[in-house]
Structures are given as structure tokens and as C-alpha cells.
Enzyme design. Structure first.
Site, PDB file in Angstrom:
ATOM      1  N   GLY A  35       1.570   1.039  -3.403  1.00 29.34           N
ATOM      2  CA  GLY A  35       1.367  -0.364  -3.912  1.00 29.34           C
ATOM      3  C   GLY A  35       2.624  -1.089  -4.905  1.00 29.34           C
ATOM      4  O   GLY A  35       3.103  -2.184  -4.679  1.00 29.34           O
ATOM      5  N   TRP A  57       5.833  -1.447  -2.587  1.00 31.48           N
ATOM      6  CA  TRP A  57       5.513  -2.306  -1.761  1.00 31.48           C
ATOM      7  C   TRP A  57       6.402  -3.336  -2.233  1.00 31.48           C
ATOM      8  O   TRP A  57       6.957  -4.201  -1.705  1.00 31.48           O
ATOM      9  CB  TRP A  57       4.256  -2.620  -1.433  1.00 31.48           C
ATOM     10  N   HIS A  58       6.078  -3.579  -3.496  1.00 35.93           N
ATOM     11  CA  HIS A  58       6.602  -4.866  -4.365  1.00 35.93           C
ATOM     12  C   HIS A  58       8.195  -4.983  -4.337  1.00 35.93           C
ATOM     13  O   HIS A  58       8.658  -6.006  -4.529  1.00 35.93           O
ATOM     14  CB  HIS A  58       6.279  -5.129  -5.576  1.00 35.93           C
ATOM     15  N   GLY A  59       8.690  -3.661  -4.214  1.00 37.74           N
ATOM     16  CA  GLY A  59      10.408  -3.722  -4.505  1.00 37.74           C
ATOM     17  C   GLY A  59      10.612  -2.328  -4.759  1.00 37.74           C
ATOM     18  O   GLY A  59       9.938  -1.540  -4.903  1.00 37.74           O
ATOM     19  N   PHE A  95       9.497 -10.303  -2.775  1.00 40.22           N
ATOM     20  CA  PHE A  95       8.984  -9.168  -2.390  1.00 40.22           C
ATOM     21  C   PHE A  95       8.429  -9.041  -1.057  1.00 40.22           C
ATOM     22  O   PHE A  95       8.371  -7.797  -0.146  1.00 40.22           O
ATOM     23  CB  PHE A  95       7.330  -8.918  -2.957  1.00 40.22           C
TER      24      PHE A  95
END
Length: 510
Positions: free
Chosen positions: A318, A321-323, A510
Site C-alpha cells: 500500500g 502504491w502511493h509512490g 500518486f
């Protein structure tokens, strides 16, 4: 195209809405096609070069979904594996190529040149949305599979850029309902009010907190206890109101078109513990991570140790996923550790039947919010060293410093504070005061006032496709009245007057 821009508000949105409802009188298919075309225009406003990428992804995943749906036995799983691998490979190239190259260079002491690939906006959202569709097709859960509705499901402009992360079962059937194509004054009134509240969160609160957060993370050279916490809290509230505001605007815009989006926020900073926080923060992403990662990994079905490993793995992914950066990996790892500790503590407390009264509830909330703020430091910091410097200050290890200009106003109290270890440095007085003024404003709104869905709670359409919240107090409940018309009009006017230089939403990156 930004929701908080004059182009969107006074050109794109009215033209799209008028065309949609006029065409809907003739044909629902034409109206859906118009909305899909408008959504592609909305996406292409940023860069039309990436429209073929988006369309190619849509056609590929729809075709693969058809193959999965018609296959049987082992072939069904092979089609799913190939489709998901292709989606993740595309995402890895655009989002993580330089991250992987940098890691390889560090491990092998090599000098492989970086690709500097431009990240297509919204690629994480439309990729995850389609992976969920493919998995549900494999599991036999997809009931509505018309191509036009699928295109609109993926490209639908209120959610395309920064979410919420949609599920086909809560969206595609709506495109087949006649009620979705009928103009409704109530939908427009409720939707416009939700949009106005979201716009105010972004323009009047988040954008005014941004300079103070940016100063600490990008320019500051003094990291005393008060300075460090002021900047970190400014960022915590900026991020909350920025993304919460975007989600409100998306829900409000969509409701004007007769389409209900899921809720994405439920006052997460009021969470009693970190598990509760993830039930309230970015709710649709939490749902995706739970349903398509944590549960397939085994969830809590294979004992406590495996459960904790699954939690850590889910939150690490997770974070990624943001970066593509170690700061996001550390942020995800911290939240994974928080969740493990929370579940472990609950197991011990239940076994020992420990009392949990009001004092414990307050302590648990404060500890949760502090832990979330600590993790935000890594989420925002430009380097690991900068994050550690800020955390050093938050711990009080750089002293409890205040601007000298404030000390001059304290009179005899200044000497007393100096005896307690408070130092006074030159400069920065106005910045310090403005930072804490906006932190207090943001904190008061986040902690003490009802959230958007509580204000709009009398109207089921305002509650999205998830369970409804507790209602706000009577005078705080929205209703179609002159008083609320004045409130919403004032909010819109104040927001519009602040749109001279609209700022991008944080989650666009993102």
C-alpha cells in the site's frame, strides 16, 4: 483539468451536464457515450499523448475480461495471470522503473542511467480499478459487462484522476438505470452543496496550510519542538482537507449526474485506534487492499503470526502504491507495524479483560493521531535524513524554541519559561504564529465539527454507496432552505475569490 479551476467550473462542467441530459431524452446510449467522451477530454486536458495509453488499457482489460469469463478450468486462471501481470508490468514501467534502477545501482554499485519516465496521471487508480474487475470476473461476480458501460466505469471523470477506487458492482449497474439519466433538482442541490463544501476544504483550508507545511519540509533550518510539530500538523491537516475535499467534490459532481460514488473519508483523525483509522481514511483504497491483497494472502485465517505477516505485506505494498520511493515504503511499514501492535494489544487486552474507560479512549485517540503524524513525516519528507531531523525536533531533542518577538510579548513569563529550558531565537515570529493559527483552525474543523456526510445525512443520495453515518446536530443538518442557500452561496463565493492560482491536489502525484 482541476476541479478548482474556472475552466472546469464555468466551461467543462456545465457543457458536459447540459449535453448529457439533453441527449438522455433521446437515448441513454448516446448520453453515456457523451459522458465517456467528455471524460476522455477531461483526462486529455493534462496531456492528450496519454489518451491512447488509457484507451489501450481499457480495450485490453475488457478483452481479457471476456476471455476470462468464457474460459474454463486452468485456462481461466492463465488468462487472469497474464492480464494482471501485463497491468502490473505497465504500472511498474511508468511508476517504478527509476526506483528499481536506483535500487539495482545501489546494490550492484552500478551506474545504469535512469529512464526519467513521465508518470501518466491517474495510472494507479485506473490500473487498480481494472485489476479488481478482472479478479471479480474470474470469481464469477461480474453481471454487467457492456463495453460502453465499462469504458464509462473506467474513464468517469469525477473519479478518474484521484479516486475513489471504484468497484464495478457499485458503478456499472447505475449506468443501466433510467433514473441515472433523469435530471433532478434535488440531486443538483445536494450535489452542488457537497461540491461547495469540498471546494472550501481545498481552497480555503488546505491551500492556506500548504505554505506552512512546505516551509518546514523544504526551507526551515530551525527544528525546535514547537516549530517541528507546527509544520507536521500543518501537513497532516493540509493532506486531510486536500484529499477529503477532492473526494467530496467528486461525490458532489457525480451526484449532479445522478450517479452515486462511494464515500472515501469518515473523520479519520477522530479514530480511536489505527485499525479504526484505516476504516476511515481513504476507505476505498483500504477496501481494495483488504479484498484483493490481504484476504488472498490468507487474511487472519491461518493464525496470528501469518496474520501479522499479511498485514505488514499489505501495508508495504500500500505504501509503494502511493509512490516509488523509500519514504513511501517506510510509511507503509510503519502503518503495518502499527496495525500489528494494535491487533496484538487487543488480543492481550481481551484475554486479560482489561478495563477500557473514557480515560483510555482519550489516550488511545491521542496516541493514534500522534503515530499517524509521525508516519506522515516520512510520507512528505524529501529524504530520510530530513525526516529524521524533523522527528528529532518533534521529540524535543532540539529544544523548545520560540521566536524572540513572541518572547517580548510575554513579560515576566519569559524569564520563567527560560528557567524551564525554553529558548528564544531571532526571526520567524510571523511564520510561527500563522502556522499555529492555521493548525488550530484545521484541528478545530477536523475534530469538533461534523463531516460532510453527517451534514448531508438527511439525504440518502449524499451518503454514497457505503453505509450512512451518524447525523449532525439539528442546526448543522443541510436542508433546502434560504439559510442553507446563504451558507452554500457564501462558501462558493469565498472559494471562487481564492481561485486566482488554483493548486493541484496532492493525490494527483500518486
Amino acid at each position: 483539468m482541476l476541479f478548482n479551476s474556472f475552466t472546469f467550473l464555468f466551461l467543462f462542467l456545465p457543457v458536459t451536464a447540459i449535453g448529457y441530459f439533453l441527449l438522455a431524452r433521446r437515448s441513454h446510449v448516446q448520453a453515456a457515450g457523451w459522458l465517456a467522451l467528455a471524460s476522455l477530454t477531461f483526462y486529455g486536458w493534462w496531456s492528450y499523448y496519454y489518451i491512447p495509453l488509457l484507451l489501450g488499457s481499457i480495450v485490453f482489460n475488457y478483452w481479457m475480461g471476456q476471455r476470462i469469463g468464457h474460459a474454463a478450468g486452468p485456462a481461466r486462471k492463465r488468462w487472469l495471470t497474464a492480464a494482471v501481470a501485463t497491468d502490473l508490468g505497465l504500472l511498474a514501467y511508468y511508476k517504478y522503473a527509476d526506483f528499481f534502477i536506483s535500487g539495482a545501482n545501489w546494490l550492484a554499485h552500478a551506474d545504469i542511467p535512469l529512464l526519467h519516465v513521465v508518470l501518466p496521471i491517474g495510472i494507479s487508480f485506473f490500473t487498480f480499478t481494472q485489476i479488481a474487475y478482472l479478479v471479480d470476473t474470474y470469481q464469477g461476480k461480474v453481471k454487467e459487462a457492456r463495453f460502453l458501460h465499462y469504458v464509462l466505469f473506467i474513464t468517469y471523470f469525477p473519479h478518474l484522476i484521484a479516486g475513489p477506487v471504484l468497484h464495478h458492482a457499485e458503478m456499472m449497474p447505475q449506468f443501466d438505470k433510467p433514473a441515472s439519466y433523469r435530471f433532478s433538482f434535488q440531486n443538483v442541490a445536494v450535489g452542488l452543496s457537497i461540491f461547495a463544501i469540498g471546494l472550501a476544504k481545498k481552497v480555503l483550508i488546505a491551500d492556506n496550510l500548504a505554505p506552512h507545511a512546505n516551509f518546514l519540509f523544504d526551507k526551515a533550518d530551525i527544528f525546535s519542538l514547537a516549530n517541528a510539530w507546527g509544520g507536521v500538523l500543518a501537513y497532516a491537516f493540509q493532506l486531510y482537507f486536500d484529499f477529503s475535499g477532492y473526494s467530496d467534490m467528486a461525490i458532489g459532481i457525480s451526484l449532479m449526474f445522478g450517479i452515486r460514488l462511494p464515500l472515501n473519508f469518515d473523520s479519520p483523525y477522530k479514530a480511536a485506534n489505527i485499525v479504526d483509522f484505516w476504516r476511515r481514511w481513504h476507505m476505498t483504497l483500504s477496501r481494495f487492499l483488504r479484498d484483493y491483497l490481504y484476504v488472498p494472502l490468507g487474511g487472519n485465517r491461518k493464525g496470528p503470526v501469518r496474520r501479522y505477516v499479511n498485514l505488514l505485506a499489505t501495508m508495504l505494498l500500500g505504501g509503494l502504491w502511493h509512490g516509488a520511493g523509500m519514504n513511501f515504503v517506510i510509511w507503509g511499514a510503519l502503518h503495518g507495524i502499527y496495525l500489528v501492535i494494535n491487533h496484538g494489544w487487543n488480543a492481550v487486552a481481551d484475554r486479560l479483560r482489561l478495563p477500557r474507560g473514557r480515560a483510555w479512549a482519550v489516550f488511545s485517540w491521542a496516541l493514534t493521531f500522534a503515530a499517524v503524524c509521525v508516519a506522515w513525516v516520512f510520507f512528505r519528507a524529501t529524504s530520510f535524513d530530513k525526516a529524521m531531523t524533523i522527528l528529532h525536533g518533534m521529540a524535543g531533542l532540539d529544544g523548545i524554541g520560540l521566536p524572540a518577538s513572541i518572547g517580548q510579548q510575554l513579560g515576566p513569563l519569559k524569564a520563567l519559561l527560560e528557567q524551564w529550558g525554553v529558548t528564544f531565537y531571532l526571526g520567524g515570529g510571523s511564520r510561527f504564529l500563522e502556522t499555529w493559527q492555521w493548525v488550530v483552525i484545521g484541528g478545530f474543523i477536523a475534530f469538533c465539527l461534523p463531516n460532510t456526510q453527517q451534514i448531508m445525512g438527511r439525504y440518502e443520495a449524499a451518503l454514497g454507496t457505503m453505509a450512512g453515518p451518524r447525523l449532525a446536530a439539528g442546526w448543522q443538518l443541510w436542508q433546502p432552505s434560504r439559510r442553507w442557500s446563504f451558507y452554500i452561496g457564501a462558501i462558493l463565493l469565498g472559494s471562487l475569490l481564492s481561485l486566482s492560482r488554483p493548486a493541484e491536489f496532492l493525490y494527483f502525484q500518486f
